[in-house]
Enzyme design. Structure first.
Site, PDB file in Angstrom:
ATOM      1  N   LYS A  78       0.891  -1.171   0.000  1.00 49.66           N
ATOM      2  CA  LYS A  78       0.000   0.000   0.000  1.00 49.66           C
ATOM      3  C   LYS A  78       0.921   1.211   0.000  1.00 49.66           C
ATOM      4  O   LYS A  78       1.407   1.640   1.040  1.00 49.66           O
ATOM      5  CB  LYS A  78      -0.877  -0.018   1.252  1.00 49.66           C
ATOM      6  CG  LYS A  78      -2.247   0.612   1.057  1.00 49.66           C
ATOM      7  CD  LYS A  78      -2.229   2.075   0.655  1.00 49.66           C
ATOM      8  CE  LYS A  78      -2.059   3.012   1.816  1.00 49.66           C
ATOM      9  NZ  LYS A  78      -1.829   4.407   1.371  1.00 49.66           N
ATOM     10  N   GLU A 119       9.127   1.226  11.249  1.00 49.81           N
ATOM     11  CA  GLU A 119      10.139   2.292  11.163  1.00 49.81           C
ATOM     12  C   GLU A 119       9.369   3.608  11.191  1.00 49.81           C
ATOM     13  O   GLU A 119       8.655   3.936  10.244  1.00 49.81           O
ATOM     14  CB  GLU A 119      10.971   2.136   9.895  1.00 49.81           C
ATOM     15  CG  GLU A 119      11.846   0.882   9.979  1.00 49.81           C
ATOM     16  CD  GLU A 119      12.613   0.544   8.711  1.00 49.81           C
ATOM     17  OE1 GLU A 119      12.549   1.317   7.751  1.00 49.81           O
ATOM     18  OE2 GLU A 119      13.258  -0.514   8.694  1.00 49.81           O
ATOM     19  N   CYS A 127      13.482  10.657   7.390  1.00 53.40           N
ATOM     20  CA  CYS A 127      13.290  10.226   8.777  1.00 53.40           C
ATOM     21  C   CYS A 127      14.578  10.380   9.576  1.00 53.40           C
ATOM     22  O   CYS A 127      14.556  10.616  10.777  1.00 53.40           O
ATOM     23  CB  CYS A 127      12.810   8.782   8.818  1.00 53.40           C
ATOM     24  SG  CYS A 127      13.935   7.668   7.973  1.00 53.40           S
ATOM     25  N   GLU A 160       8.484  16.147  15.794  1.00 52.08           N
ATOM     26  CA  GLU A 160       9.037  15.959  14.445  1.00 52.08           C
ATOM     27  C   GLU A 160       8.345  16.918  13.487  1.00 52.08           C
ATOM     28  O   GLU A 160       7.122  16.944  13.411  1.00 52.08           O
ATOM     29  CB  GLU A 160       8.810  14.516  13.977  1.00 52.08           C
ATOM     30  CG  GLU A 160       9.395  14.253  12.612  1.00 52.08           C
ATOM     31  CD  GLU A 160       9.063  12.858  12.072  1.00 52.08           C
ATOM     32  OE1 GLU A 160       7.880  12.487  12.071  1.00 52.08           O
ATOM     33  OE2 GLU A 160       9.999  12.153  11.657  1.00 52.08           O
TER      34      GLU A 160
HETATM   35  P1  NAD Z   1       1.914   8.298   7.439  1.00 53.12           P
HETATM   36  O1  NAD Z   1       1.989   7.514   8.690  1.00 53.12           O
HETATM   37  O2  NAD Z   1       0.974   9.425   7.359  1.00 53.12           O
HETATM   38  O3  NAD Z   1       1.530   7.353   6.205  1.00 53.12           O
HETATM   39  C1  NAD Z   1       2.297   6.219   5.883  1.00 53.12           C
HETATM   40  C2  NAD Z   1       1.409   5.200   5.200  1.00 53.12           C
HETATM   41  O4  NAD Z   1       0.452   4.706   6.130  1.00 53.12           O
HETATM   42  C3  NAD Z   1       0.629   5.758   4.018  1.00 53.12           C
HETATM   43  O5  NAD Z   1       0.638   4.789   2.996  1.00 53.12           O
HETATM   44  C4  NAD Z   1      -0.762   5.947   4.598  1.00 53.12           C
HETATM   45  O6  NAD Z   1      -1.797   5.894   3.647  1.00 53.12           O
HETATM   46  C5  NAD Z   1      -0.849   4.768   5.540  1.00 53.12           C
HETATM   47  N1  NAD Z   1      -1.807   4.906   6.631  1.00 53.12           N
HETATM   48  C6  NAD Z   1      -2.193   6.038   7.269  1.00 53.12           C
HETATM   49  N2  NAD Z   1      -3.075   5.737   8.258  1.00 53.12           N
HETATM   50  C7  NAD Z   1      -3.259   4.398   8.238  1.00 53.12           C
HETATM   51  C8  NAD Z   1      -4.043   3.487   8.993  1.00 53.12           C
HETATM   52  N3  NAD Z   1      -4.818   3.899  10.009  1.00 53.12           N
HETATM   53  N4  NAD Z   1      -3.993   2.167   8.700  1.00 53.12           N
HETATM   54  C9  NAD Z   1      -3.191   1.721   7.701  1.00 53.12           C
HETATM   55  N5  NAD Z   1      -2.424   2.533   6.935  1.00 53.12           N
HETATM   56  C10 NAD Z   1      -2.450   3.860   7.202  1.00 53.12           C
HETATM   57  O7  NAD Z   1       3.410   8.754   7.133  1.00 53.12           O
HETATM   58  P2  NAD Z   1       3.923   9.698   5.957  1.00 53.12           P
HETATM   59  O8  NAD Z   1       3.429  11.079   6.240  1.00 53.12           O
HETATM   60  O9  NAD Z   1       3.601   9.061   4.667  1.00 53.12           O
HETATM   61  O10 NAD Z   1       5.513   9.640   6.151  1.00 53.12           O
HETATM   62  C11 NAD Z   1       6.225  10.513   6.988  1.00 53.12           C
HETATM   63  C12 NAD Z   1       6.547   9.833   8.301  1.00 53.12           C
HETATM   64  O11 NAD Z   1       7.247   8.631   8.055  1.00 53.12           O
HETATM   65  C13 NAD Z   1       7.439  10.645   9.202  1.00 53.12           C
HETATM   66  O12 NAD Z   1       6.985  10.552  10.527  1.00 53.12           O
HETATM   67  C14 NAD Z   1       8.792   9.957   9.075  1.00 53.12           C
HETATM   68  O13 NAD Z   1       9.657  10.126  10.173  1.00 53.12           O
HETATM   69  C15 NAD Z   1       8.377   8.549   8.907  1.00 53.12           C
HETATM   70  N6  NAD Z   1       9.447   7.779   8.260  1.00 53.12           N
HETATM   71  C16 NAD Z   1      10.196   6.927   9.026  1.00 53.12           C
HETATM   72  C17 NAD Z   1      11.237   6.210   8.443  1.00 53.12           C
HETATM   73  C18 NAD Z   1      12.106   5.274   9.254  1.00 53.12           C
HETATM   74  O14 NAD Z   1      12.859   4.520   8.652  1.00 53.12           O
HETATM   75  N7  NAD Z   1      12.054   5.303  10.569  1.00 53.12           N
HETATM   76  C19 NAD Z   1      11.500   6.368   7.083  1.00 53.12           C
HETATM   77  C20 NAD Z   1      10.713   7.251   6.353  1.00 53.12           C
HETATM   78  C21 NAD Z   1       9.677   7.946   6.947  1.00 53.12           C
END
Ligand code: NAD
Length: 494
Positions: free
Chosen positions: A187, A263, A297, A398
């Site tokens: 997804k 992550e 991240c 963040e």
């Molecule tokens: P997000 O959590 O908003 O979305 C990530 C994914 O989860 C998307 O595909 C979204 O549609 C899906 N999603 C959202 N709510 C959901 C739910 N209730 N059930 C299932 N799926 C759901 O994150 P984002 O805004 O896309 O990415 C940014 C974040 O990701 C930042 O917090 C960043 O730090 C983190 N990040 C972490 C790493 C790491 O390796 N630790 C790497 C990259 C990004």
């Protein structure tokens, strides 16, 4: 049918289920926007609950089909072919990633696309050289038993991805999952659906059996994300994204006791000691604050600088920040846009909050003036703050934008306490020419990854992940095998 139709404005991005491209069965779609211009460039077909269920069913069936019957050598050869095909179609992946993220081409061509291919090749290698485990065990009757372990795939793995490095972070999960013999339903983020869809073409081109790799488009709650993570035929969930989303997914994973690997977010510190090589520190830290417009991240949002060099460091960082020109074309090809209008509002909210809380803006703090096609893009200025207190919102939450607070410190103990005083624990960087101190302070950091005199220097064989609110579990090299395989211990009385 391919992943997209041809006209860029009306381009449709399709789901990929059981080896074929499909529209959403409920006829729903949502716009795909280029963040560098703010213009709609396509329509994404949203998967319904039934479509997601079809994808999971296809993935489950594939486990017992030709894929499940392959030897490791056959499987690994196919996965290496995926890497080669991504490289052959690098221009297509580059165009797709740049369209979705708006990021400058040089960022995507140097980081996103090569790592997308490397993630398959590296895990193909890891799995082909995977060590086993065996013990000779003494038995109560004075005899012997042979204990050994076999690893099997977990089954159907749900891969839920963010938008900041779409292909890179997705393949970081799909590569090891497939190398270990699982099947996947991906997804991708609703903001960046293209490269996941395009990878379906690669899978078909290399002869990947149907149902091994599936993609469903949509949002989180009440949409494809939730439908996928709550589907009982999903055996494990690997997720990269925000900490709050991780908590929501964890609740779904509890039903049926499914395994998770998370992550999540970070509020990563950097520590610059007075004996640091200032050129290297400024070069490394300006990358760590501004690369990908701070949407990394692992990015640095808190910088602690030993007091004797504080003023000099701030002046050097300000000059470096001003070199990151917002825009993606011509001579403005350094700092790309934020991913969406909504995310820009969030980041600008933090810019305002910093000032309200008493911070001094060293540079930036607003929206740059850009004319031409990029006038509608979601750009912000690279921003540095001083006079920030440890408890200020911008030093605790963040932001995920091109900005950081810079704070002076006087002693090693003080700065270790400041750096560790966060709910997150993803990464840190230490800048010093005193290697005894470098090792000592790095070991004192409560994080998953700590760099000394570098940042984002990755070896894909190492353990990657975060502690606290930054994640659960480690992936990378053999660590990925722990998550993507189930172990059976076999004990044979001899
Ligand atoms: P997000 O959590 O908003 O979305 C990530 C994914 O989860 C998307 O595909 C979204 O549609 C899906 N999603 C959202 N709510 C959901 C739910 N209730 N059930 C299932 N799926 C759901 O994150 P984002 O805004 O896309 O990415 C940014 C974040 O990701 C930042 O917090 C960043 O730090 C983190 N990040 C972490 C790493 C790491 O390796 N630790 C790497 C990259 C990004």
């Amino acid at each position: 049918m391919t992943s997209t139709s041809s006209s860029p404005v009306t381009e449709t991005i399709l789901n990929f289920i059981d080896g074929s491209y499909r529209k959403g069965s409920e006829g729903k779609s949502f716009p795909n926007v280029n963040p560098a211009t703010g213009s709609q460039i396509g329509l994404v077909h949203e998967a319904s609950q039934a479509d997601v269920a079809d994808a999971v069913t296809a993935a489950k069936a594939a486990l017992t089909g030709p894929w499940g019957k392959m030897t490791t050598a056959e499987r690994v050869k196919l996965i290496a072919a995926v890497a080669t095909e991504i490289e052959r179609r690098a221009d297509d992946f580059l165009a797709a990633e740049v369209a979705d993220t708006g990021k400058p081409r040089h960022v995507a061509s140097h980081i996103d696309i090569p790592r997308g291919a490397a993630n398959f090749r590296m895990f193909a290698d890891v799995v082909s050289t995977m060590p086993g485990e065996s013990f000779n065990t003494s038995t109560p009757d004075g005899g012997q038993a042979l204990n050994y372990t076999v690893r099997k795939p977990k089954g159907v793995v749900a891969v839920v991805c963010p938008w900041n490095f779409p292909l890179l972070l997705m393949t970081w999960k799909v590569g090891p999952a497939l190398a270990c013999g699982n099947t996947v339903v991906v997804k991708p983020s609703e903001e960046t659906p293209r490269t996941a869809a395009l990878l379906g073409e690669v899978m078909n081109a290399v002869g990947m059996p149907k149902g091994v790799y599936n993609v469903v488009h949509g949002f989180g709650p009440g949409s494809a994300g939730e439908f996928l993570t709550s589907n009982p035929d999903v055996d494990a969930i690997t997720f990269t994204g925000e900490t709050g989303t991780g908590q929501a997914i964890m609740q779904k994973a509890a039903i049926g006791v499914r395994d998770i690997s998370f992550e999540l977010g970070g509020k990563n510190p950097a520590i610059v000691f007075a004996d640091a090589d200032l050129d290297k520190a400024v070069e490394g830290l300006s990358r760590s604050v501004f690369l990908n417009t701070g949407q990394v991240c692992l990015g640095t949002e808190r910088v602690y600088v030993e007091r004797p060099i504080f003023d000099a460091f701030v002046a050097r960082m300000a000059a470096a920040a001003q070199g990151f020109k917002p825009g993606v074309t011509g001579d403005r090809a350094y700092l790309g846009p934020l991913i969406s209008a909504e995310h820009r509002e969030k980041v600008l909210g933090y810019y305002r909050r910093a000032v309200e809380d008493g911070a001094t803006v060293v540079t930036g703090g607003g929206v740059p003036e850009i004319s031409g096609a990029e006038a509608g893009g979601f750009f912000v200025e690279p921003t540095l703050w001083i006079d920030v207190a440890h408890g200020d919102t911008v030093m605790r939450e963040e932001i995920f934008g091109p900005c950081c607070g810079i704070v002076p410190f006087d002693s090693e103990d003080e700065v270790i306490a400041l750096a560790n005083d966060t709910v997150y624990g993803l990464c840190a960087s230490i800048w010093t020419e005193n290697m005894s101190r470098g090792h000592r302070v790095a070991a004192a950091m409560d994080v998953g990854v700590c760099w000394v005199n570098s940042w984002f220097l990755r070896d894909l064989r190492t353990a990657f992940g975060g502690s606290g609110h930054s994640g659960i579990g480690r992936e990378g090299g053999v660590h990925s095998l722990e998550f993507y395989t189930e172990i059976t211990n076999i004990c044979v009385k001899l």
